[in-house]
Design a protein around this motif. Structure first.
Motif, PDB file in Angstrom:
ATOM      1  N   ASP A 119      28.753  53.016  38.115  1.00 59.81           N
ATOM      2  CA  ASP A 119      29.066  53.667  39.371  1.00 59.81           C
ATOM      3  C   ASP A 119      30.542  54.061  39.353  1.00 59.81           C
ATOM      4  O   ASP A 119      31.292  53.652  38.472  1.00 59.81           O
ATOM      5  CB  ASP A 119      28.761  52.766  40.580  1.00 59.81           C
ATOM      6  CG  ASP A 119      29.576  51.478  40.566  1.00 59.81           C
ATOM      7  OD1 ASP A 119      30.195  51.170  39.523  1.00 59.81           O
ATOM      8  OD2 ASP A 119      29.611  50.779  41.590  1.00 59.81           O
ATOM      9  N   TYR A 120      30.922  54.887  40.299  1.00 57.59           N
ATOM     10  CA  TYR A 120      32.304  55.367  40.318  1.00 57.59           C
ATOM     11  C   TYR A 120      33.245  54.240  40.745  1.00 57.59           C
ATOM     12  O   TYR A 120      33.001  53.535  41.721  1.00 57.59           O
ATOM     13  CB  TYR A 120      32.455  56.543  41.276  1.00 57.59           C
ATOM     14  CG  TYR A 120      33.879  57.027  41.362  1.00 57.59           C
ATOM     15  CD1 TYR A 120      34.427  57.814  40.353  1.00 57.59           C
ATOM     16  CD2 TYR A 120      34.703  56.673  42.434  1.00 57.59           C
ATOM     17  CE1 TYR A 120      35.739  58.250  40.413  1.00 57.59           C
ATOM     18  CE2 TYR A 120      36.019  57.107  42.508  1.00 57.59           C
ATOM     19  CZ  TYR A 120      36.522  57.887  41.494  1.00 57.59           C
ATOM     20  OH  TYR A 120      37.823  58.299  41.550  1.00 57.59           O
ATOM     21  N   TYR A 121      34.325  54.084  39.993  1.00 58.27           N
ATOM     22  CA  TYR A 121      35.352  53.090  40.316  1.00 58.27           C
ATOM     23  C   TYR A 121      36.690  53.665  39.882  1.00 58.27           C
ATOM     24  O   TYR A 121      36.811  54.291  38.824  1.00 58.27           O
ATOM     25  CB  TYR A 121      35.089  51.776  39.575  1.00 58.27           C
ATOM     26  CG  TYR A 121      36.211  50.764  39.700  1.00 58.27           C
ATOM     27  CD1 TYR A 121      36.306  49.942  40.812  1.00 58.27           C
ATOM     28  CD2 TYR A 121      37.185  50.636  38.704  1.00 58.27           C
ATOM     29  CE1 TYR A 121      37.327  49.012  40.941  1.00 58.27           C
ATOM     30  CE2 TYR A 121      38.210  49.719  38.821  1.00 58.27           C
ATOM     31  CZ  TYR A 121      38.272  48.907  39.944  1.00 58.27           C
ATOM     32  OH  TYR A 121      39.296  47.992  40.062  1.00 58.27           O
ATOM     33  N   ALA A 122      37.720  53.448  40.700  1.00 56.17           N
ATOM     34  CA  ALA A 122      39.075  53.866  40.334  1.00 56.17           C
ATOM     35  C   ALA A 122      40.073  52.938  41.005  1.00 56.17           C
ATOM     36  O   ALA A 122      39.959  52.631  42.192  1.00 56.17           O
ATOM     37  CB  ALA A 122      39.342  55.306  40.736  1.00 56.17           C
ATOM     38  N   ALA A 123      41.026  52.468  40.223  1.00 52.33           N
ATOM     39  CA  ALA A 123      42.115  51.637  40.730  1.00 52.33           C
ATOM     40  C   ALA A 123      43.326  51.920  39.839  1.00 52.33           C
ATOM     41  O   ALA A 123      43.556  51.242  38.838  1.00 52.33           O
ATOM     42  CB  ALA A 123      41.748  50.164  40.710  1.00 52.33           C
ATOM     43  N   GLN A 124      44.091  52.960  40.209  1.00 53.13           N
ATOM     44  CA  GLN A 124      45.136  53.465  39.317  1.00 53.13           C
ATOM     45  C   GLN A 124      46.244  52.457  39.033  1.00 53.13           C
ATOM     46  O   GLN A 124      46.976  52.607  38.052  1.00 53.13           O
ATOM     47  CB  GLN A 124      45.748  54.725  39.923  1.00 53.13           C
ATOM     48  CG  GLN A 124      44.788  55.892  40.016  1.00 53.13           C
ATOM     49  CD  GLN A 124      45.470  57.124  40.545  1.00 53.13           C
ATOM     50  OE1 GLN A 124      45.889  58.008  39.787  1.00 53.13           O
ATOM     51  NE2 GLN A 124      45.613  57.192  41.848  1.00 53.13           N
ATOM     52  N   GLY A 125      46.373  51.452  39.875  1.00 54.65           N
ATOM     53  CA  GLY A 125      47.427  50.468  39.662  1.00 54.65           C
ATOM     54  C   GLY A 125      47.062  49.328  38.739  1.00 54.65           C
ATOM     55  O   GLY A 125      47.909  48.470  38.451  1.00 54.65           O
ATOM     56  N   ASN A 126      45.829  49.295  38.227  1.00 56.04           N
ATOM     57  CA  ASN A 126      45.377  48.111  37.488  1.00 56.04           C
ATOM     58  C   ASN A 126      46.182  47.825  36.232  1.00 56.04           C
ATOM     59  O   ASN A 126      46.524  46.675  35.948  1.00 56.04           O
ATOM     60  CB  ASN A 126      43.898  48.238  37.139  1.00 56.04           C
ATOM     61  CG  ASN A 126      42.983  47.857  38.289  1.00 56.04           C
ATOM     62  OD1 ASN A 126      43.458  47.562  39.389  1.00 56.04           O
ATOM     63  ND2 ASN A 126      41.683  47.882  38.051  1.00 56.04           N
TER      64      ASN A 126
END
Length: 250
Positions: A167-174
């Motif tokens: 599924d779509y997931y995004a966490a640019q700070g990871n």
């Protein structure tokens, strides 16, 4: 993934392909990014594979690199899922993830799979958004994907999870949260952090990337590159890109 998400992804890829062909500055900047990646490849005889290749042609700098993505396209060599790679155990020298790591909902689970397919001494090279003062503005206020700085990172997938059900997931700070701390990420036992490098990459930000207008003429690219070199000395203020090199234990 649902048919709707597949169609959305493919539409985005096609738009990115148009920008890639139209923006010479964007292609030049990506070449410098790929050169930075190439300098850290493990010198092993096995192949190098890029996961989530998108439209940027890494083979201009790394000939023979296999380009993969989760959906087929004419420029993609093979379809791959980062959590369930089709490569044999110990068969790869390097895995390159350009703007892919922050889309991995379960990074520890993915790293277990990377450990499986890499040869001893093989490397995972990540190129990611970087959280600095400028990075907070660029990726927080001006980018549609979330930074998710206050959201927990779920390192491993839950029992019974099916890697085919993406599924779509995004966490640019990871990547910044995990790799710019004094201590290494938890459960990174099979890898060591070789280096982390931060880049201002203001030339890229002002190029508009794939989706926004370019804010300077192409003739100014050398000037923008010089500004990048100056701002690289103050990464806490200006870094917008982060290179992370992980090496598998021998």
């Amino acid at each position: 993934m649902t048919l709707e998400s597949i169609d959305r992804h493919n539409q985005e890829i096609l738009k990115n392909a148009d920008a890639w062909h139209q923006k010479s500055a964007l292609r030049a900047i990506y070449k410098t990014f790929h050169q930075a990646i190439a300098r850290h490849l493990a010198p092993l005889p096995q192949p190098t594979v890029e996961l989530g290749s998108g439209v940027a042609d890494i083979r201009r700098v790394i000939p023979g690199c296999l380009r993969t993505d989760i959906f087929p396209n004419p420029w993609i060599d093979r379809v791959e899922n980062a959590y369930a790679l089709s490569f044999d155990s110990g068969s790869l020298a390097n895995l390159v993830l350009f703007d892919v790591f922050h889309h991995l909902r379960y990074p520890g689970t993915a790293l277990q799979e990377f450990d499986r397919v890499l040869a001893p001494g093989g490397r995972v090279i990540l190129f990611e958004p970087c959280v600095s003062l400028l990075g907070l503005l660029v990726y927080g206020a001006l980018h549609p994907e979330p930074l998710a700085l206050n959201q927990p990172i779920q390192w491993h997938a839950p029992p019974g999870w099916d890697p085919a059900q993406l599924d779509y997931y995004a966490a640019q700070g990871n990547a910044s949260r995990l790799f710019l701390k004094a201590t290494s990420p938890h459960d990174l036992t099979r890898f060591r952090v070789v280096t982390t490098q931060r880049y201002a990459a203001i030339s890229y930000v002002a190029s508009g990337g794939y989706s926004k207008p370019q804010l300077y003429p192409n003739a100014w690219l050398p000037l923008m590159t010089a500004i990048d070199r100056l701002c690289n000395h103050l990464p806490q203020l200006f870094a917008t890109r982060l290179l992370v090199v992980l090496e598998k234990s021998s």
